[in-house]
Design a protein around this motif. Structure first.
Motif, PDB file in Angstrom:
ATOM      1  N   ARG A   1       2.506   7.788  13.786  1.00 25.39           N
ATOM      2  CA  ARG A   1       1.647   8.260  12.705  1.00 25.39           C
ATOM      3  C   ARG A   1       1.237   9.708  12.950  1.00 25.39           C
ATOM      4  NH1 ARG A   1      -0.688   4.765   9.049  1.00 25.39           N
ATOM      5  NH2 ARG A   1       1.189   3.564   9.593  1.00 25.39           N
TER       6      ARG A   1
ATOM      7  N   GLY B   1       0.170  -2.550   2.707  1.00 23.29           N
ATOM      8  CA  GLY B   1      -0.225  -1.156   2.605  1.00 23.29           C
ATOM      9  C   GLY B   1      -0.501  -0.501   3.941  1.00 23.29           C
ATOM     10  N   ARG B   2       0.127  -1.003   5.006  1.00 27.10           N
ATOM     11  CA  ARG B   2      -0.133  -0.457   6.343  1.00 27.10           C
ATOM     12  C   ARG B   2       0.907   0.579   6.780  1.00 27.10           C
ATOM     13  NH1 ARG B   2      -2.176  -5.915   7.285  1.00 27.10           N
ATOM     14  NH2 ARG B   2      -0.104  -6.705   7.837  1.00 27.10           N
ATOM     15  N   GLN B   3       1.833   0.943   5.904  1.00 28.01           N
ATOM     16  CA  GLN B   3       2.826   1.956   6.241  1.00 28.01           C
ATOM     17  C   GLN B   3       2.222   3.349   6.135  1.00 28.01           C
ATOM     18  OE1 GLN B   3       2.507   0.417   3.396  1.00 28.01           O
ATOM     19  NE2 GLN B   3       3.397   1.508   1.665  1.00 28.01           N
TER      20      GLN B   3
ATOM     21  N   PRO C   1       1.250   6.743   4.750  1.00 27.92           N
ATOM     22  CA  PRO C   1       1.075   7.118   3.341  1.00 27.92           C
ATOM     23  C   PRO C   1       1.721   8.466   3.029  1.00 27.92           C
ATOM     24  CG  PRO C   1      -0.925   7.599   4.553  1.00 27.92           C
ATOM     25  CD  PRO C   1       0.033   6.978   5.551  1.00 27.92           C
TER      26      PRO C   1
ATOM     27  N   HIS D   1       5.475   0.740  -2.018  1.00 27.22           N
ATOM     28  CA  HIS D   1       4.964   2.057  -1.624  1.00 27.22           C
ATOM     29  C   HIS D   1       4.219   2.709  -2.787  1.00 27.22           C
ATOM     30  CE1 HIS D   1       4.821   5.029   1.523  1.00 27.22           C
ATOM     31  NE2 HIS D   1       5.277   5.987   0.730  1.00 27.22           N
TER      32      HIS D   1
ATOM     33  N   ALA E   1       0.830   1.168  -3.414  1.00 33.47           N
ATOM     34  CA  ALA E   1      -0.202   1.627  -2.480  1.00 33.47           C
ATOM     35  C   ALA E   1      -0.687   3.038  -2.812  1.00 33.47           C
ATOM     36  CB  ALA E   1       0.343   1.587  -1.057  1.00 33.47           C
TER      37      ALA E   1
ATOM     38  N   ASN F   1       1.321   5.826  -3.167  1.00 29.53           N
ATOM     39  CA  ASN F   1       2.101   6.870  -2.515  1.00 29.53           C
ATOM     40  C   ASN F   1       3.270   7.300  -3.394  1.00 29.53           C
ATOM     41  OD1 ASN F   1       0.618   6.552   0.026  1.00 29.53           O
ATOM     42  ND2 ASN F   1       1.705   4.600   0.190  1.00 29.53           N
TER      43      ASN F   1
END
Length: 508
Positions: A226, A316-318, A320, A389, A392, A394
């Motif tokens: 990240r 939604g933990r990927q 952004p 994606h 979320a 993005n």
């Protein structure tokens, strides 16, 4: 004598001085690269200590420093792998465990920090490298970006575990996904050093194809990655796969440790093999039988890759970051659903009603057999990840690649798996067969879209057709065709809808 001196002086004035090799200093020392056609290149640059001896099956360690100038004119060794069998994505040289190097291309003349594009090669996590001419970054760099290609550990050297290795690890030590750890180490090196090449460490795009595309999605859910990248491009990168866990078996997916025990028995070390005995194995003994990418090399270890990609995206933990994702029109056209491999078994859990409905959607058995594996493994999962994606909040851009050269000898009925790579790199001269005007137009368009995305997080710009953003134009994509890029609804949506319902039932 005077005349001879006059002529000599004139020759000295008329002859340009030899260009000096480009030099740049990174944290480890001075690099001496090469310059050609306005692009500086630095090759074979170590981003980690060679993972040999006691460092086999250990997380990557920072590279050592060196004194004086280090020659960076040629690529390093490719990582340990089986013979290439003609794959243009493998690269030159002999395989070695001392392979954790990267290559950089940057414009010789530049003003201000440039966007950075880091390529993660495919090859099923079993073969490939960042070194072949196919992935030469010169033509992308001419578009005003810095290009980096990397190597990472492959096969059982990169994706492996065994109870004996677990027993010697300290608490919390990372394990199993050594190849993904190498990718993260390369990104950490880029963050620390890319400014020396004119790159902006705050504007890094990761892009990859096949296993490299799957790697991009894994990095999007990896906590340690990240902030190391700011855009992502997934080319034929799966999406619905269920990975092997590190130590826990689950139905249809033996754990990495169970697979490690089976391998140790197969090479004669027995169930009680020691960590030292495993590390003493010659690297070539680790190659066979080749581990299956879909069921063995994809590992959820709980730390580096904490969960399956699709689960992280659904929650939604990927990362952004803006995402470009897509597939080719005839990905695995040669694999039939009746085959015994992991891909062929993907439809085994279908009910009779699901199977009948899908067969009808394909227009019969022939169409089903020709296309269902590609849709199950690539096309529906790419649409699904793009939807998640965008849901979320993005930016997401979906594509379909359907450019087929007139010289294409394959009876694929479309663009086969990996065929987009020379277009993305604008390296059609590496294909080895004649290419026509439509191919060069497609390569120009793709390289322009990709580099524009790396610069702005949006591929649109110039006079190119507008690529619809998935959140504002749901289920619209950009298709690269023989006549040029076209924005349109997702092709074959009805059969993808049936596959989505199948996955919703079997993998909620």
């Amino acid at each position: 004598m005077f005349l001879k001196r006059l002529l000599l002086a004139a020759m000295m004035i008329a002859t340009p001085a030899m260009a000096q090799d480009p030099e740049t200093r990174v944290a480890q020392g001075l690099l001496i690269g090469r310059s050609a056609d306005g692009i500086d290149s630095f090759k074979g640059v170590p981003f980690a200590t060679p993972p040999v001896g006691p460092l086999r099956w250990r997380p990557p360690v920072a590279p050592a420093t060196w004194d004086g100038g280090r020659d960076a004119s040629s690529v390093g060794a490719i990582c340990i792998q089986a013979p290439a069998n003609g794959d243009p994505g493998v690269g030159p040289g002999s395989p070695s465990e001392d392979c954790l190097t990267l290559n950089v291309w940057t414009p010789a003349e530049r003003s201000g920090p440039l966007p950075v594009m880091v390529w993660i090669h495919g090859g099923g996590y079993n073969n490939g490298s960042g070194t072949p001419p196919l992935y030469d970054g010169t033509r992308l760099a001419r578009r005003g970006v810095v290009v980096v290609t990397i190597n990472y550990r492959l096969g059982r050297l990169g994706f492996f575990d065994h109870p004996a290795l677990a027993a010697e690890r300290t608490a919390g030590e990372l394990a199993g996904n050594y190849g993904v750890m190498d990718q993260i180490a390369a990104l950490q090196w880029v963050r620390a050093n890319i400014a020396a090449f004119g790159g902006d460490p705050g504007q890094v795009t990761i892009f990859g194809e096949s296993a490299g595309g799957a790697a991009v999605t894994q990095l999007m859910v990896a906590p340690a990655a990240r902030g190391l990248f700011h855009r992502a491009v997934v080319q034929s990168g799966l999406g619905r796969q269920r990975s092997a866990r590190l130590a826990d078996d689950r139905p249809g997916r033996p754990s990495a440790q169970t697979l490690g025990v089976a391998f140790a028995q197969a090479v004669g070390l027995g169930r009680d093999a020691t960590a030292q005995a495993l590390r003493d194995l010659p690297a070539e003994r680790l190659l066979g039988p080749m581990p299956a990418f879909y069921s063995e090399n994809l590992v959820v270890d709980g730390q580096v890759v904490p969960e399956d990609v699709v689960e992280a995206f659904a929650a939604g933990r990927q990362a952004p970051v803006p995402l470009m994702i897509g597939t080719n029109s005839a990905e695995f056209w040669w694999i039939r659903p009746s085959e015994a491999g992991a891909y062929g078994r993907t439809d085994d859990a279908m009910t009779d009603a699901e199977y009948d409905a899908l067969r009808a959607a394909y227009g019969g058995q022939e169409g089903y057999d020709a296309h269902v594996v590609s849709d199950l493994i690539f096309n529906e999962p790419a649409r699904h990840l793009a939807r998640l994606h965008a849901r979320a909040g993005n930016p997401a851009f979906l594509y379909r690649f359907d450019v087929v050269p007139e010289s294409n000898p394959e009876p694929s009925g479309g663009a086969t798996h990996a065929s987009e790579r020379p277009y993305v790199f604008d390296n059609l001269d590496t294909v080895g067969r004649p290419m026509g005007d439509r191919d060069f137009w497609a390569a120009t368009a793709m390289a322009d879209y990709w580099t524009t995305f790396s610069r702005a997080g949006d591929p649109n710009g110039g006079q190119r057709p507008v690529w619809p953003e998935f959140g504002t134009a749901p289920d619209q994509l950009l298709e690269f065709t023989n006549e040029g890029p076209v924005a349109k609804p997702i092709p074959n949506a009805a059969r993808l809808d049936l596959i989505e319902r199948f996955y919703t039932r079997t993998r909620p």
